[in-house]
Every structure is written in C-alpha cells, then in structure tokens.
Design a protein around this motif. Structure first.
Motif, mmCIF file in Angstrom:
data_model
loop_
_atom_site.group_PDB
_atom_site.id
_atom_site.type_symbol
_atom_site.label_atom_id
_atom_site.label_comp_id
_atom_site.label_asym_id
_atom_site.label_seq_id
_atom_site.Cartn_x
_atom_site.Cartn_y
_atom_site.Cartn_z
ATOM 1 N N GLN A 167 -10.394 10.782 -0.950
ATOM 2 C CA GLN A 167 -9.643 9.701 -0.313
ATOM 3 C C GLN A 167 -10.178 8.344 -0.754
ATOM 4 O OE1 GLN A 167 -9.147 9.814 3.960
ATOM 5 N NE2 GLN A 167 -8.749 7.645 4.033
ATOM 6 N N GLN A 226 -9.223 1.316 3.735
ATOM 7 C CA GLN A 226 -8.273 2.021 4.582
ATOM 8 C C GLN A 226 -6.953 2.202 3.845
ATOM 9 O OE1 GLN A 226 -8.866 3.193 7.648
ATOM 10 N NE2 GLN A 226 -10.946 2.385 7.739
ATOM 11 N N PRO A 227 -6.245 3.294 4.139
ATOM 12 C CA PRO A 227 -4.947 3.509 3.485
ATOM 13 C C PRO A 227 -3.973 2.357 3.711
ATOM 14 C CG PRO A 227 -5.640 5.494 4.644
ATOM 15 C CD PRO A 227 -6.611 4.426 5.016
ATOM 16 N N SER A 228 -4.151 1.629 4.819
ATOM 17 C CA SER A 228 -3.202 0.537 5.106
ATOM 18 C C SER A 228 -3.169 -0.496 3.983
ATOM 19 C CB SER A 228 -3.561 -0.132 6.438
ATOM 20 O OG SER A 228 -4.870 -0.635 6.388
ATOM 21 N N TYR A 264 -9.016 7.393 -4.197
ATOM 22 C CA TYR A 264 -7.624 6.939 -4.283
ATOM 23 C C TYR A 264 -7.426 5.558 -3.660
ATOM 24 C CZ TYR A 264 -5.823 11.215 -6.304
ATOM 25 O OH TYR A 264 -5.555 12.236 -7.180
ATOM 26 N N LEU A 265 -8.384 5.140 -2.854
ATOM 27 C CA LEU A 265 -8.233 3.851 -2.169
ATOM 28 C C LEU A 265 -9.058 2.725 -2.772
ATOM 29 C CD1 LEU A 265 -8.384 4.883 1.605
ATOM 30 C CD2 LEU A 265 -6.382 4.302 0.249
ATOM 31 N N LEU A 279 -2.905 -0.007 0.998
ATOM 32 C CA LEU A 279 -1.937 0.380 -0.026
ATOM 33 C C LEU A 279 -0.539 -0.166 0.278
ATOM 34 C CD1 LEU A 279 -2.949 4.083 -0.796
ATOM 35 C CD2 LEU A 279 -3.669 1.987 -1.934
ATOM 36 N N SER A 338 -7.604 0.912 -7.036
ATOM 37 C CA SER A 338 -6.318 1.431 -6.589
ATOM 38 C C SER A 338 -5.153 0.483 -6.865
ATOM 39 C CB SER A 338 -6.372 1.765 -5.100
ATOM 40 O OG SER A 338 -6.718 0.610 -4.371
#
Lengths: 580, 487
Positions: free
Chosen positions: A215, A224-226, A218-219, A228, A168
């Motif tokens: 998900q 975790q999205p955090s 994409y990561l 990003l 990512s």
C-alpha cells in the motif's frame, strides 16, 4: 474578443488561489505551522542522499524544501497558493494542448480545488503537490516527441522515471498518456493496456527494494489513499474538458460564469467534509505553546470552549506557566487528571505522543521529556521534527549534557530558519553562559535518583517536589493531579507538607478542597483558622452545603452558582472512557 | 542506486578538490590535530574504507597529505573536511600493510595555513570480515516506531537495509544474530501483531512462534551454536523504567529470566532445570567456540525496584553436548563479578577460543545506558581478566562482537555525545593487546552527527546478508512454526 485572446481567464485561477491563501492564512494556519514542526530540512549532502531510500525522491525533496517555509507566518499559505497557481497554469496548458478546448482554465480549477481541500489534512504532504507539478512538466516535455514509436518507448521510460522522481504522481502521467483526449499521442488499445499494466506493476516491482508495504509503495510519497484524489481530479478535469467541447463552443458564457461558482461550492463542500477545524483549534493551542505564548493559549482556550483533554492539557500548561493553575483550575474543562499529562504509550496516536513532552518539560521531568520527545519524533510521519530536535537540544542543555545538546544544535544549524536559534544556544555552550531560563530549569531537576515507570506521573512529580519544594509548577501539578482525581486526603497531606508553610495567598481550588477535607475530618475552628482560608470562601462553602442539602444533591440547582467550584466537581464530576 | 550516486558525487567532489599541491604552512603547531573522528594512532585493516575526517577547529579550507613508509602518497584538499579518493587510499594501504601511514593536516584560518604535527595510522596485516550488520533505532524503545536492520560494506561506504519495520508497520525488528559472522545462519525477531522469529539456515527460512507453556516469554537474546544446529536464547520478563535524576536516563531490568537452547533441526526447545531457576536470573547465553560449553550471566533474583542496584550477574558456564543435545550437571562461575561489586553482561567468546570479552557494569544486565560500563577481556586459559583500557571511555561501552579471525572486534559506545551509540572497531593482537579503536568511517564525517538513530548490536558478517523479502513477507502473514518442547 476571441476566446484565445480572452485574458480575463487569469481572474479565475487567481481568485481561487487568493481564496486559498485567505483560507489557510485566516482559518487554517496552525495545520501548516504544525506540518513544518514535524519536518526537518537540512542543507547537507548527507541529508539529501537519504531521499533516495524511497520512491519519489525529487518530489519529497522539493516538498520538504517548501515545507520549511511553513515556519514563517504567512509562509505556508504563500507556498501553497504558489503551488496551486503553478498547478492551475500547467493543467490549463496541458488541457489546451490535448483538447484544443476553449475553457481549459475552468476545468483546471477542479484539481486545484481538490489539492486545496487535501492540504487541510495533516497526512497530505507538500510533496504530493510538488510531484504533481513535476509530472505535469514531464508531460509537457514529453509532448514534444512527435514520433509515435519513440513516444511509446519514452512513455514507458517516463513511467519508471516518474515513479523514481515523483512516486505515486506517476498515475497522473498514466492518465495523460492513455486518455482518449490525448489526440496527438493516442496509442492503440494494446499499447494503452501495456502502459496501464506497467504503471500498476511498477510499485509492486519496487516495494521490497524500497522496504515498503504494498500500500505504501502505491501511495508514496502520500501517506493516505485520499491523496490520490488529486490524480482522480485531474482525470475528471481532462474528461470534462474533452466531453464538453460542444457545450464550450455553444454555451461559453454559461460555462464561464456558471462553472466557477459550482467548483467553489464543491471546494466548500470538500472543506467542510475534510478539514478538521477542531484539530486546527487544538493545533493552535499546541503551536502557541511552542511559540512561548501562554497568554495567547489562554485567550484561544477561552474563545473555543472545547471540552477535550488536549484543550485541558494546553490550558493547564498555560495556567501553570503563569502561576494560575490552582486558581483557575475549575474554570476550565477538566477530564480528571488526563488533562495534566498525556500518556506516552503505543496505544496512543502519534499526535498525543508528540504533544506529551510539554508537560514533562514544564515540571522538570527531563528524562521523561526526553523519552517523550524522542518517541514523538520517531512516531511522526517522517521520523524527524524540527520542534522535537529543538526540545531535545534544550533538555540536554538543562541537564548539562552538552555534547548531546550540541549534536542537535549542529543539526539545526544546517537549517535555514532555525539556524539563528541554534547558533544562539551553541554560543551559550561555547561561552559557558547560563541565562535565567536555563538556571530556572536546572533548579527543577532532581539531585538524587529514583526510578519511575513511564505512566507513573504522580510519584514522579511528587519526587520532583520533594527534591525541590520551590518548584511551584511541579507542586501545582502534583496538588491539582490529586484534586482532579478526588484524592482529598492525599491532597491535604501533601499541601501541608509542601505549600502550607509558605503563607502564600490560598488559590481558589486549594481553599475549596481544603474546606472539603477539613469538613470531612471534623476539624476544629482553630485548625480551620490555621489554613487562612478567606472567610468569603468559608461562607460560600456553607451556602453550597446548605443548597446541596436542600436540593437533595441536584446538580441543576447548584450549577449556576457553583458550577465552577471544586465542590461541584468533587460531587458531580465522573470519569467516562478516554476521549479520542 | 545509492552506490552509483556516491560514485558520481565522489567524482564531482574530487573534480572540485583538484587543488592537491603541497601547501606551505604559515604556522606550524607541535600538537596533532583534534580530529573528528579521532583517527590519530588507530590500527586499521587494509580493506577499510577511507577514513575521512574533519578538524574540530574553525577553518575555511583543510589540506591533508598522506604518505607511506616509502614516502609515496598523495594529498587532498577540501573546504570542510578531508575526503580521500577511494582507489588511491586502497592502493596506499595495500602497499603499507603491516606498517603505517603518516598524515599531515593543515587548516586555513584567516587566510593563513596552520600545519599540525603528523599522526600515524597502523595498517594491520590481519584481514577483517566483509562488513557489519546493525540495527538503527531511536534511543527510546518502549514502543515501536521506525527502525531497521542494515548491513554495511566495510571497504566502501555502502549501507543497505536487511529489513525495516516499514515492511510490517507497528512491528519491532531486533536481535539479529549470525553464526560466527556467517549470514547464511541468521536470527531476527519481529515483535508486534505479525511477529515471530525469522530463522535462516542456509537456503531455508522459517518463522518461529517461540512462546511455549514453560517459558517466560518468546525467545529473546540469541546466540548460535558453532554447528548451526542449535541456538541458545534467554527468555525474559523485561521492564523499562526511567531515572529521575540527570546523568542517568533509562533502566531496563529483568523481573525474571531463564536460558533455553533451541534445537533447529528438530524444532525442539531444550530445557535444563539449572538454567531455569526461580531464585536466579539467567540471561545472555553464548556458546564457546567448540560448542561444548554454554556461557551465561546469572544473578541472584532480587526484588524490583527496591533491590535493582543489587542485581549483579556473574559469568557462569555449563557443559553442553551437541551430539546428544544434553546439558552438564554442574554450573561453574567463570568470573565472579558480584564479589567485586560489579555485573557482567554480553559475554562473547572469541572464535579462536582464547578469550571471552564482556561488559562490566555496576549492576544489572542492560549496560547500554550505564556510563560506567566498560569492556573487559578474560583469558580463558589463564583466567586472567583485565579492563580494555585502550578502548574504554568515560561513557558507555557495551555491545561487542568478534570478527571471524578473532583479530578485530566491534563495540558500541556512547563516547561521542553520551546519547547515541556508535560502532567502533578495534584490533586485538596475538597477545591480547587492543589497538586504539576507530569509529566506523563514513563518506561524510558529519554523518554520525546528523543521524538520529543509535547503532544497536553491531555484528561482523563475512559476506552480504541475502534475505528473500518475498519469502519473509509471506511468512509474516502466516502463523509461523510453533516450537515444540522436549519432554
């Protein structure tokens, strides 16, 4: 002195990096220790090939390689500081190249500060930082392409390559490719759109090939999205640097002296909101248990005064190891028997499952310890754990399953920092040696069989004690389990069976519980005397009972004198819902 | 991707192990080398990937010379282990099919070459199927975590995932089953919040919701009817418990179980009262190769935990008419294991109809944690049953399946470390005599040692499994097709 010749800019990056080192070394070391414990980096070709199963293989490989050094005291802070320094240097260089601005080194502090904040999370792997550095290097190399057509095609190819190599972190490349700040390589809008669409589509294109959820695709390699936010902070740095060029020229000094403190405040705010100091304390108890320092666990536990089941769990483990569990049981917070064993259940988080093997191993329940360690490892984020492999090796050494123990030890033999530990134990197997610790652990094992459910801690410990009454740790766990669940009758029965005849000094919790039981049963003076309960304790019990009656059972009147007695616990402790 | 990498790395390895001259031994030993994996005297199919191996003795270099019956051959040197070049390996095996090859191994210790007595590998003319499918799972399965079902090309080292539970986090993938090694007919259960039974019949994929009011549970242990029109399943109330003593780890028991048949074309569950008795545990159903007999394991129901060691399953059979989808009326006991104080699990009829291979254990039906579990072969025609001593060990031998031509079988065994199951393949000649089994070869013989997952349910497949993951993912987000009951 021109801006370009101003060598003092090093101070800013160095200061932030130094501060991050101090932070991780002094206030957040155990998170980093733990990150190593849930990793296993092997020096083998087979292991290396496993990285190709998911995107971002080079970032993950580099990240895991670096994470192994978190095992060393100071290793984690040193590695992270070095990464932050490299990030800062590269971002500064890139900002200088694309913006020709005068204060790139100040804006480059933003992503570095963000990465620092993100590394306070267990879920933020080193591979994200490694991937970021890789992408920044790729971009610098990409900048060498001067032909616009080739640059566009190279940009497309680089997006694919970056996803393959750095996962990512590809978004960082996208940001740098399409930002208007990127003057020399500014693509027309349609080409920018093509790049954006492509980068958005690449994870979708490969998520099934890599057997990931959308998900995750994409990561990856972030969990975790955090994570990003690191890419987002680079975007901010570029935009700020670009949009404040005039200010940089006209108010250089203000920026130079005003921005760093502002960024530091932001970092402090980020640390306050994202760092989990409570978990850091729990992990400190956990890691000191792993390192074999029960005294340190007790010291830290006393210092923290935390009221949660994990603190109780590790404190009880340390007390039991030093033979003080029944003496000091009531001196620490006890969430009923939940602080003695942690459940191995799909309803629990992975940390609880990973922690849970310690108590089973300590009391000698080797099958359950093995089950717990295996699940702890497979449930951890990367499904391999140096700490659990060590525990599994020891369990199989204790049970005499040498081929299984040797398997784990051979794995550890392929590591850099656990190699010596493994070699020493492999030598035990080769030479047929049984050091004292192994002999002691083997004495705990049951010689006859029984079946137990995963959650039946009490019958299992009772079985272990029945098999070997000399297993004092299991005996104390059994009796304390009953005490904490207020099963006074069963406690006295089992105390009589396993502990009474040993004529040992009567620990505090046991004597207090026995007095309750004897009082309830209307025991005679002779019977009371046969337990050798210290007369001081009997007097205290009488005083407590009198005060209890006089106060009408008001805990506030009792807590000062008797708040740490079993009598108080017995009367007033109530079990609420399980803590998180 | 991985394949290209393997090729690249293989080329590199070959380039760096160019020292392929015959060595002059300083010492010669009369015994054969102690290899890992033990490939001495094994029988292999001609298409098998190179049997790379190591020697279980410290060495600074290793050398092996391989020769066919016409003395043609080649030699390989390595630092840590022997890695045969794939093309030369295949050519040599092809030239010596139906015969044997001879391998002479030497190791270098303290600067001296020590040569062992040569050993032989037999190359059977009987072909083997394309590959294996298996689940890789940590040996602790009460709660779900990382696991997946994978396929492996037997002629190369290439392994690829069929499905992993990372696709649906929190799920458990299990019980993959193929119709007579044909991956066009595939069953996979996915347990968890978005669970169901994935059923592939030719080009059609369906997700079944298999809980019915009459069954104890969702469908569990599957077996395809040879026609592909039916699947036999057990439905089980399963409990996992742990032993307290060393030597035994986990016990998995049924508190109740039944057998049903699922009619694929009509989406119907077919019940038979004789397979759903409350006083009997029925499980592990399989169809005979002609599809007219349903085999299953049956034990008198016992109390748990007091009588768990008295649960002993016999191998039973019941007639089944695929034309009318009806059951016979009489249950026959094919192998009366309980009379011997033993218990039958995993009965697997050979595709040619001659044999039934099963696991025999002291009690219960979950033999994979029983060290005493061994493979047995029942001759259907003569009724003769014998232990397969040539393939059994003092550790668990458990799940097994047949190749499509009934000449090979794969089985899982814990013989290496007692903890992780590994797939072994063995040949069975026309007289029912098994050859010495060989461990599934790996490019690096240390592969199994570094793997923290067990090989679970190894099944032969006659071609690669093709599963449309888009379709599977879409299905897993639906309720699935609810199976109906035949009134």
């Amino acid at each position: 002195m021109t801006v370009k010749n101003d060598k003092t800019h090093w101070v800013y990056g160095s200061a932030l990096v130094l501060l991050s080192f101090v932070f991780f070394q002094s206030f957040y070391a155990y998170h980093l220790f733990f990150k190593e414990q849930v990793q296993l980096f092997l020096y083998s070709a087979e292991y290396f090939l496993t990285y190709f199963d998911k995107p971002g293989w080079l970032a993950r490989f580099a990240g895991d390689f670096l994470t192994q050094f978190f095992y060393l005291r100071g290793g984690g802070p040193a590695v992270l500081s070095a990464l932050f320094l490299i990030e800062w240097l590269l971002i500064t260089k890139i900002l200088r190249q694309i913006n020709h601005s005068s204060t790139p080194y100040l804006w480059a502090l933003i992503p570095v500060g963000m990465d620092w904040v993100l590394h306070t999370r267990l879920s933020h792997p080193v591979s994200v930082s490694a991937g970021t550095i890789l992408v920044l290097l790729f971009f610098l190399a990409y900048r060498c392409i001067s032909n616009h057509k080739i640059a566009f095609i190279a940009g497309i190819l680089l997006l694919f390559a970056t996803y393959w190599l750095a996962g990512s972190a590809m978004y960082i490349l996208l940001i740098l490719l399409v930002l208007p700040a990127n003057k020399n390589h500014r693509f027309p809008l349609y080409k920018q759109l093509v790049l954006v669409l492509l980068a958005s589509f690449i994870p979708y294109l490969f998520y099934q090939k890599y057997l990931l959820t959308l998900q995750q695709a994409y990561l990856f390699p972030a969990n975790q999205p955090s994570s990003l936010l690191l890419a987002a902070s680079i975007l901010l740095a570029v935009l700020f640097d670009f949009s404040t060029k005039n200010i940089q020229q006209n108010h250089y000094r203000i920026l130079r002296f005003g921005l760093p403190p502002f960024i530091l405040i932001l970092v402090a705010f980020g640390l306050k909101s994202m760092a989990n100091f409570n978990l850091e304390k729990i992990l400190s108890l956990d890691s000191e248990t792993y390192f074999g320092h029960p005294d340190q666990v007790l010291r830290l536990s006393e210092k923290y005064q935390l009221n949660n089941r994990y603190t109780a769990y590790y404190t009880n483990l340390a007390l039991a190891q030093s033979g003080q569990l029944p003496e000091k049981l009531m001196e620490v917070y006890q969430p009923a028997s939940d602080g003695l064993f942690l459940p191995v259940s799909q309803h629990e988080n992975w940390l609880t499952i990973l922690f849970s093997n310690e108590a089973f191993y300590l009391v000698g329940d080797m099958n359950m310890a093995q089950h717990s360690a295996m699940l702890g490892m497979t449930f951890s984020p990367y499904h391999r754990s140096s700490r659990m492999v060590k525990r599994l090796a020891d369990i199989n050494l204790v049970t005499g399953d040498y081929p299984a123990a040797a398997k784990y030890l051979r794995m550890l033999n392929k590591t850099l920092l656990h190699k010596k530990w493994a070699t020493d134990r492999l030598n035990l197997i080769r030479n047929g040696e049984s050091p004292n610790w192994l002999i002691r652990k083997r004495q705990q094992i049951a010689q006859t069989d029984s079946l137990r459910k995963a959650y039946d801690h009490l019958p299992s410990v009772q079985f272990l004690v029945g098999q070997n009454p000399e297993n004092t740790i299991a005996r104390d766990y059994l009796l304390c389990h009953l005490l904490l669940n207020k099963e006074i009758g069963a406690f006295r029965q089992l105390y009589d069976r396993y502990a009474r005849q040993q004529n040992l000094p009567l620990p505090s919790a046991y004597s207090e519980a026995l007095l309750v039981s004897l009082f309830q049963a209307g025991a005679s003076q002779d019977e009371l005397a046969s337990y050798n309960i210290p007369s001081r304790k009997i007097r205290e019990f009488i005083n407590y009972s009198n005060l209890y009656e006089r106060s009408g059972g008001n805990p506030e009147k009792l807590v000062e004198l008797y708040g740490k007695s079993y009598w108080f616990y017995y009367h007033f402790a109530t079990k609420t819902a399980m803590e998180p | 991707m991985n394949r290209k990498l393997y090729i690249f790395i293989s080329i590199l390895v070959l380039a760096f192990s160019a020292c392929r001259h015959a060595i002059v031994p300083d010492t010669t030993k009369a015994n054969q080398p102690d290899l890992f994996p033990d490939y001495t005297g094994v029988t292999i199919p001609v298409s098998i990937a190179p049997l790379n191996f190591n020697v279980n003795e410290a060495h600074s270099a290793i050398h092996a010379e391989i020769t066919g019956t016409d003395q043609s051959g080649f030699s390989v040197s390595g630092k840590k282990f022997i890695q045969w070049p794939s093309r030369k390996w295949s050519e040599l095996l092809a030239k010596n099919t139906g015969d044997s090859i001879r391998i002479t191994v030497s190791i270098k210790q303290n600067g001296n070459w020590i040569q062992y007595a040569p050993f032989t590998i037999y190359i059977s003319p009987d072909p083997i199927d394309y590959g294996l499918a298996y689940r890789l799972v940590a040996p602790g399965y009460e709660v779900y975590s990382k696991m997946g079902i994978y396929q492996r090309d037997l002629s190369t080292f290439q392994q690829s995932p069929i499905i992993e539970n990372t696709l649906v986090p929190g799920s458990c993938v299990n019980c993959h089953s193929f119709r007579l090694t044909d991956p066009g007919y595939l069953n996979i259960h996915m347990r968890g919040p978005k669970g169901g039974t994935i059923l592939k019949t030719g080009d059609e994929i369906n997700l079944l919701n298999t809980k019915t009011p009459r069954t104890l549970s969702n469908f569990v242990y599957p077996f395809w009817h040879p026609s592909g029109n039916f699947l036999a399943y057990s439905v089980n109330n399963i409990k996992q418990v742990f032993h307290e003593t060393k030597g035994k780890r986990v016990e998995v028991v049924d508190l109740a179980s039944d057998v049903i048949v699922y009619d694929v074309k009509n989406n119907l569950t077919l019940y038979c009262d004789q397979l759903m008795s409350d006083s009997v545990f029925e499980t592990f159903p399989t169809f005979s190769s002609d599809g007219r007999t349903l085999y299953f394991c049956a034990s008198d129901a016992k109390e748990f935990p007091s009588e768990y060691q008295q649960v002993r399953y016999n191998l039973c059979s019941l007639a089944f008419d695929p034309e009318t989808a009806t059951f016979g009326t009489r249950i026959d006991t094919v192998f009366h294991a309980s009379a011997l104080g033993k218990s039958v699990t995993f009965p697997r009829p050979s595709p040619d109809g001659r044999y039934i291979m099963f696991t025999l254990t002291d009690y219960g039906n979950f033999s994979i944690w029983h060290d005493e579990a061994d493979l047995y072969l029942l001759d259907v025609q003569s009724g003769e049953c014998r232990a397969m001593d040539a393939v059994n060990s003092n550790r668990t031998e458990s799940y097994h399946s047949w190749s499509s031509n009934s000449r090979w079988f794969v089985f899982s065994s814990r013989r290496i470390d007692g903890l992780y199951t590994r797939p072994f393949i063995a040949h069975l000649d026309e007289n029912g005599n098994p050859g010495k089994p060989f461990l599934l070869p790996q490019e690096n013989p240390g592969h199994h040692d570094a793997l923290l997952f067990s090989y679970n349910i190894p099944e032969f497949i006659n071609q690669p499994v093709k599963l449309d993951m888009h379709q599977v993912e879409h299905l897993l987000h639906t309720e699935g097709t609810k199976v109906e009951q035949r009134e």
